[in-house]
Design a protein around this motif. Structure first.
Motif, PDB file in Angstrom:
ATOM      1  N   TYR A  23       8.813  -2.510  -3.909  1.00 56.28           N
ATOM      2  CA  TYR A  23       9.862  -1.997  -4.799  1.00 56.28           C
ATOM      3  C   TYR A  23       9.470  -2.167  -6.260  1.00 56.28           C
ATOM      4  CZ  TYR A  23      13.280  -1.056  -1.124  1.00 56.28           C
ATOM      5  OH  TYR A  23      13.928  -0.514  -0.057  1.00 56.28           O
ATOM      6  N   GLU A  24       8.781  -3.254  -6.569  1.00 52.22           N
ATOM      7  CA  GLU A  24       8.376  -3.495  -7.954  1.00 52.22           C
ATOM      8  C   GLU A  24       7.183  -2.618  -8.356  1.00 52.22           C
ATOM      9  OE1 GLU A  24       9.796  -5.379 -10.291  1.00 52.22           O
ATOM     10  OE2 GLU A  24      11.425  -5.847  -8.908  1.00 52.22           O
ATOM     11  N   ARG A  25       6.243  -2.434  -7.445  1.00 59.30           N
ATOM     12  CA  ARG A  25       4.997  -1.734  -7.794  1.00 59.30           C
ATOM     13  C   ARG A  25       5.113  -0.219  -7.748  1.00 59.30           C
ATOM     14  NH1 ARG A  25      -0.087  -4.003  -4.608  1.00 59.30           N
ATOM     15  NH2 ARG A  25      -0.990  -2.274  -5.809  1.00 59.30           N
ATOM     16  N   PHE A  26       5.989   0.306  -6.865  1.00 64.96           N
ATOM     17  CA  PHE A  26       6.014   1.751  -6.649  1.00 64.96           C
ATOM     18  C   PHE A  26       7.430   2.318  -6.777  1.00 64.96           C
ATOM     19  CE2 PHE A  26       2.627  -0.062  -3.887  1.00 64.96           C
ATOM     20  CZ  PHE A  26       1.522   0.439  -4.568  1.00 64.96           C
ATOM     21  N   PRO A  27       8.058   2.119  -7.906  1.00 59.47           N
ATOM     22  CA  PRO A  27       9.435   2.594  -8.062  1.00 59.47           C
ATOM     23  C   PRO A  27       9.549   4.122  -7.955  1.00 59.47           C
ATOM     24  CG  PRO A  27       8.528   1.909 -10.183  1.00 59.47           C
ATOM     25  CD  PRO A  27       7.570   1.448  -9.142  1.00 59.47           C
ATOM     26  N   GLN A  28       8.536   4.838  -8.368  1.00 60.68           N
ATOM     27  CA  GLN A  28       8.610   6.298  -8.300  1.00 60.68           C
ATOM     28  C   GLN A  28       8.650   6.776  -6.842  1.00 60.68           C
ATOM     29  OE1 GLN A  28       5.242   7.537 -10.661  1.00 60.68           O
ATOM     30  NE2 GLN A  28       6.490   7.693 -12.525  1.00 60.68           N
ATOM     31  N   GLN A  46      12.123   6.121  -5.494  1.00 60.68           N
ATOM     32  CA  GLN A  46      13.098   7.089  -5.996  1.00 60.68           C
ATOM     33  C   GLN A  46      12.912   8.453  -5.340  1.00 60.68           C
ATOM     34  OE1 GLN A  46      15.752   6.469  -7.867  1.00 60.68           O
ATOM     35  NE2 GLN A  46      15.095   4.314  -7.749  1.00 60.68           N
ATOM     36  N   ALA A  47      11.669   8.844  -5.123  1.00 61.72           N
ATOM     37  CA  ALA A  47      11.409  10.144  -4.503  1.00 61.72           C
ATOM     38  C   ALA A  47      11.955  10.181  -3.078  1.00 61.72           C
ATOM     39  CB  ALA A  47       9.909  10.432  -4.506  1.00 61.72           C
ATOM     40  N   LEU A  48      11.736   9.122  -2.342  1.00 63.31           N
ATOM     41  CA  LEU A  48      12.238   9.053  -0.971  1.00 63.31           C
ATOM     42  C   LEU A  48      13.761   9.039  -0.945  1.00 63.31           C
ATOM     43  CD1 LEU A  48       9.710   6.419   0.416  1.00 63.31           C
ATOM     44  CD2 LEU A  48       9.867   8.813   1.150  1.00 63.31           C
ATOM     45  N   HIS A  49      14.325   8.222  -1.830  1.00 61.32           N
ATOM     46  CA  HIS A  49      15.774   8.094  -1.885  1.00 61.32           C
ATOM     47  C   HIS A  49      16.413   9.435  -2.276  1.00 61.32           C
ATOM     48  CE1 HIS A  49      19.543   6.041  -2.059  1.00 61.32           C
ATOM     49  NE2 HIS A  49      19.678   6.113  -3.374  1.00 61.32           N
ATOM     50  N   LYS A  50      15.818  10.100  -3.225  1.00 59.66           N
ATOM     51  CA  LYS A  50      16.351  11.380  -3.695  1.00 59.66           C
ATOM     52  C   LYS A  50      16.264  12.441  -2.608  1.00 59.66           C
ATOM     53  CE  LYS A  50      15.881  14.735  -7.466  1.00 59.66           C
ATOM     54  NZ  LYS A  50      15.137  15.099  -8.714  1.00 59.66           N
ATOM     55  N   ALA A  51      15.237  12.345  -1.773  1.00 61.50           N
ATOM     56  CA  ALA A  51      15.048  13.335  -0.702  1.00 61.50           C
ATOM     57  C   ALA A  51      15.965  13.066   0.488  1.00 61.50           C
ATOM     58  CB  ALA A  51      13.595  13.334  -0.254  1.00 61.50           C
ATOM     59  N   GLY A  52      16.747  12.009   0.424  1.00 56.73           N
ATOM     60  CA  GLY A  52      17.722  11.731   1.473  1.00 56.73           C
ATOM     61  C   GLY A  52      17.226  10.867   2.608  1.00 56.73           C
ATOM     62  N   LYS A 108       0.837  -1.199   0.000  1.00 52.13           N
ATOM     63  CA  LYS A 108       0.000   0.000   0.000  1.00 52.13           C
ATOM     64  C   LYS A 108       0.873   1.251   0.000  1.00 52.13           C
ATOM     65  CE  LYS A 108      -3.987  -2.166   2.196  1.00 52.13           C
ATOM     66  NZ  LYS A 108      -3.444  -3.534   2.037  1.00 52.13           N
ATOM     67  N   ASN A 109       0.369   2.290  -0.709  1.00 49.58           N
ATOM     68  CA  ASN A 109       1.192   3.467  -0.988  1.00 49.58           C
ATOM     69  C   ASN A 109       0.413   4.765  -0.805  1.00 49.58           C
ATOM     70  OD1 ASN A 109       3.593   4.684  -1.973  1.00 49.58           O
ATOM     71  ND2 ASN A 109       2.651   4.963  -3.983  1.00 49.58           N
ATOM     72  N   ASP A 110      -0.783   4.683  -0.247  1.00 51.79           N
ATOM     73  CA  ASP A 110      -1.671   5.843  -0.291  1.00 51.79           C
ATOM     74  C   ASP A 110      -1.161   7.046   0.502  1.00 51.79           C
ATOM     75  OD1 ASP A 110      -2.859   3.467   1.488  1.00 51.79           O
ATOM     76  OD2 ASP A 110      -3.141   5.336   2.604  1.00 51.79           O
ATOM     77  N   GLY A 111      -0.290   6.832   1.470  1.00 52.50           N
ATOM     78  CA  GLY A 111       0.174   7.959   2.268  1.00 52.50           C
ATOM     79  C   GLY A 111       1.510   8.524   1.843  1.00 52.50           C
ATOM     80  N   ALA A 112       2.108   7.955   0.804  1.00 48.49           N
ATOM     81  CA  ALA A 112       3.482   8.314   0.460  1.00 48.49           C
ATOM     82  C   ALA A 112       3.661   9.807   0.212  1.00 48.49           C
ATOM     83  CB  ALA A 112       3.940   7.516  -0.755  1.00 48.49           C
ATOM     84  N   GLN A 113       2.828  10.382  -0.648  1.00 48.64           N
ATOM     85  CA  GLN A 113       3.012  11.786  -1.004  1.00 48.64           C
ATOM     86  C   GLN A 113       2.821  12.703   0.189  1.00 48.64           C
ATOM     87  OE1 GLN A 113       4.219  12.801  -3.909  1.00 48.64           O
ATOM     88  NE2 GLN A 113       4.264  14.915  -3.118  1.00 48.64           N
TER      89      GLN A 113
END
Length: 828
Positions: free
Chosen positions: A652-657, A660-666, A625-630
């Motif tokens: 990791y397979e379903r929500f690569p974006q 990447q957003a989390l990783h990029k934000a540190g 589940k990814n509903d709270g990510a943003q």
């Protein structure tokens, strides 16, 4: 029993594959401290010439270092080629394998915390061996002990000598070994007090009591010794005898009849100073000093150890130490143990070493110069412990196996005495090193009964000599002997049960716990390899099944992980205790590198970081589940907070974006397993539902996905288990892969943000927020790990991340808390 030959899978965590081959690389399975010597041993049953070898990063599959200097060594048994592979040049923490010829070693860790917890771990076996009240059984045993034998006027009388430890897998008790075990633990504690924890009470049951667990164990031993020496000149040496050996039984079920009724009391052997005989066998007792000296050294050091916890007893012990020492002076000679139906006893032949240690310890405790003079005189009778450098010796003939009296005298403020006894320590090490030159594992210990105890003794003497002098000439031998105990030996097995749990270790030790299927000897050091001639000639020794170590046995030396082989696979109480100084020193060395570990643990996983710091870690897990990510990402950015996120392979397979957003934000992005497996039963946490192979395959898979997502597996070694549920076995398997399990700090309810109103454990957002504030007001949140979920079921319409997450962060920031990522919070 696991036999692991490594197979490397580039780019991901690699997995040990259980296969036989013609080439093996033996390593210390527990791992290596960064600054320690690191030497593995390559073996091949064919004439393979190895010209180079490589150190490979287990996470990436990349070659880290290449070496062109394999050291050829002598053949071993069926092994036609052996080499010592020195990779000491690598001191960078990480997870590695060695590659030589066509084979890989098992994975191993280089890092400052590889020995963390080991000194406390072996106390599990000591508690298991307790007599009187046995915490393993949670029951009492031998409460009627005992009845005096061999006393000139008191024979047949009852004496209260409850307590102490059972010697090995039988239930006999000896001052010979118990006093040495007690002294070894006291010596270790005073050398390295900072490494010992407090998780058990005085009875050995779970629950802190404000006293280090090793001191609880020391007190248990001293109480028994105190009872066995009730008055000046009245000393007892042994409880029970080999009539005990009538099949396997638990301590509480011991109903042997020694003449006073079934289970109604055992013989207590008085130190008469004369040979004692029961049945057809007679020992060679010549005096009392070997036992009196052990009493005196234990009581003198015990007075120091117990001073802060039991001051009245400490005062009594010092007075008893003086009395015991005088009795030894008056009755020189050795006091051997007694047997009735077999010829096997502790055939101790030396006694001046015991009196030397007693006098040296009394000098250190009192400062009285007469004790120093006496210690020197006794020490000169035996400059080198006779077994050192010898090819053989009778059972416990020269005991204790290390002369700590020499060490104390080498450290006194008298240059002449110090030089003399430092030279004595060095002479013993030289003899062992000379004998080790032809051994691929640099082990010069004779393969006599309890050879592992001798191995621990030499390693201890090496380290003490190095600390005293700064002379490193024996450091490689010291490391090799330690490595031997943890798997760098011909059989590739640790010699300590379940240490490490992820490696190869004795699974069929000689113990009634195995025979009766009620457990195993966790933390116990087994006897170790013996000459084949010993194995072939001892009474009652045999193998109960096919030997999985056949390829590694030699015509001269054997080791069997078989319950029926008491000559090589029986744990001993004194041998286990003799590891205390080594393991505590190795752990202290790691602390000096990485700093103290101030994290708090449950079931082997970190559940709270340093509670002295006003820091909190926010962690988020997700499976599908990814509903709270943003919203979570925006909130953390707005509040200036870095979080830690743990995802399954599916995520990791379903929500690569999102990744990447989390990783990029540190933010820290880590693993939550691949398949979101349930590791252990909900109704019984210690019941593990998967095997180690499946666990490693699952972790290998998720790290493969992370690697493909651009996340460096070597930099993401913190892991939150699926369902936030695990046990000590899972934690150990993770540690063997270089992973650290972390979980939420219990009590704040934040992990219930996924619950829905139809659940019994439902918690509303307001309830969760209020609960956090209640805990903060009551006890503070220093070091807390607050866990939330990145997404929740649609039936939970009130999402914590929508309204309450920012409010919680802002409130706690106003109260002075700093939010840190898990890697920062847990430390090295």
């Amino acid at each position: 029993m696991k036999k692991i030959v490594g197979v490397l899978v580039a780019g991901v965590l690699s997995l040990g594959t259980a296969v036989w081959g013609g080439e093996w690389i033996r390593v210390n399975q527990l791992g290596y401290l960064p600054a320690s010597p690191k030497v593995a041993v390559y073996m091949s049953d064919e004439a393979v010439d190895v010209e180079s070898y490589a150190l490979v990063d287990d996470c990436t599959g990349e070659e880290v270092m290449r070496f062109d200097n394999p050291r050829p060594t002598a053949v071993w048994g069926q092994m036609q080629r052996t080499y010592r592979l020195d990779f000491s040049g690598c001191n960078r923490p990480g997870i590695y394998r060695l590659r030589a010829g066509k084979t890989f070693s098992p994975r191993f860790v280089i890092g400052p915390r590889v020995y963390d917890g080991t000194a406390d771990f072996i106390l599990r076996y000591m508690r298991q061996q307790r007599c009187g009240f046995n915490p393993f059984e949670r029951d009492s045993c031998h409460t009627h002990d005992g009845y005096i034998v061999y006393h000139p006027i008191r024979s047949g009388q009852h004496i209260d000598v409850r307590g102490g430890w059972h010697d090995a897998s039988d239930q006999l008790q000896y001052v010979t070994t118990s006093a040495n075990a007690t002294y070894q633990m006291m010596f270790a504690y005073l050398k390295n007090p900072e490494v010992y924890g407090d998780a058990y009470d005085a009875n050995g049951l779970p629950g802190a009591n404000g006293i280090p667990d090793i001191v609880d164990e020391i007190k248990w031993g001293l109480d028994w010794l105190n009872r066995m020496n009730p008055s000046r000149g009245e000393m007892y040496n042994q409880i029970a005898d080999d009539r005990d050996h009538k099949g396997f039984k638990l301590p509480s079920q011991d109903d042997i009849d020694y003449g006073w009724g079934k289970g109604l009391g055992r013989p207590v052997y008085y130190c008469s100073g004369e040979p004692q005989v029961r049945g057809e066998f007679t020992n060679a007792t010549t005096g009392v000093a070997s036992t009196a000296g052990k009493y005196a050294s234990c009581f003198a050091l015990g007075a120091q150890v117990l001073a802060d916890y039991y001051p009245e007893m400490a005062d009594t012990l010092l007075a008893k130490a003086r009395d015991a020492y005088r009795h030894g002076v008056e009755h020189p000679g050795v006091c051997q143990t007694a047997s009735v139906v077999s010829p096997y006893i502790y055939e101790e032949c030396n006694w001046t070493d015991d009196m030397e240690l007693a006098a040296a310890q009394l000098y250190l405790s009192t400062g009285e110069s007469s004790y120093l003079q006496a210690a020197v005189e006794y020490g000169r009778f035996e400059p080198v412990t006779p077994w050192m450098g010898a090819d053989s010796a009778r059972h416990y003939q020269w005991y204790p196996f290390i002369n700590l009296g020499h060490y104390h005298l080498a450290g006194v403020d008298d240059r002449r005495v110090s030089r003399e006894f430092t030279r004595n320590l060095r002479s013993g090490l030289e003899r062992v090193l000379e004998r080790a030159q032809d051994n691929p594992f640099l082990n010069g210990v004779p393969a006599i009964w309890c050879s592992n105890n001798l191995t621990a003794a030499v390693a201890t003497q090496c380290r003490l000599y190095r600390e005293l002098t700064g002379d490193d000439r024996y450091r490689e031998m010291e490391a090799s002997l330690i490595d031997w105990l943890f798997g760098c030996n011909p059989w590739g097995t640790s010699m300590i049960t379940e240490l490490p749990l992820w490696g190869d270790y004795p699974v069929d030790p000689h113990t009634p716990l195995i025979a009766l299927k009620v457990g195993t000897t966790v933390g116990g050091l087994v006897d170790g390899p013996v000459y084949a001639s010993i194995f072939n000639n001892l009474r009652g020794v045999r193998l109960s099944r096919e030997d999985p170590y056949v390829p590694f046995q030699s015509a001269d030396v054997v080791y069997h992980d078989d319950m029926q082989d008491y000559s090589t696979n029986e744990p001993t109480m004194d041998g286990t205790a003799s590891l205390s100084y080594l393991l505590s020193s190795l752990q202290r060395e790691g602390i000096e590198t990485a700093g103290p570990d101030r994290n708090e643990y449950a079931c082997g996983g970190i559940v709270r970081t340093d509670r002295s710091q006003r820091q909190i870690s926010l962690v988020f897990t997700a499976a599908d589940k990814n509903d709270g990510a943003q919203r979570i990402l925006e909130t953390l950015e707005k509040c200036g907070v870095q979080g830690s996120f743990f995802f399954t392979g599916e995520f990791y397979e379903r929500f690569p974006q999102t990744v990447q957003a989390l990783h990029k934000a540190g933010h820290y992005v880590g693993a939550h397993s691949d398949g979101h497996l349930l590791y252990c039963a909900w109704e019984r946490r210690d019941s593990t539902l998967i095997d180690q192979s499946l666990f490693e395959q699952d972790m290998q898979a998720v790290y493969g996905r992370m690697s493909r997502a651009g996340i460096d597996p070597s930099q993401t070694r913190i892991f939150i288990p699926p369902y936030e549920y695990y046990n000590e076995t899972i934690a150990a398997w993770a540690r063997g892969m270089g992973l650290r399990i972390v979980n939420f700090t219990p009590g704040t309810w934040t992990n219930a943000d996924y619950t829905t109103p139809d659940m019994k454990n439902y918690r509303s957002n307001r309830a969760i927020y209020n609960r956090v504030m209640e805990v903060e007001k009551r006890e503070g949140l220093n070091g807390h790990i607050l866990l939330f979920h990145l997404g929740t079921d649609e039936r939970r319409t009130d999402k914590f991340y929508d309204r309450y997450l920012e409010r919680l962060i802002r409130t706690l920031q106003k109260r002075g808390y700093i939010f840190t990522t898990l890697p920062e919070a847990v430390g090295k």
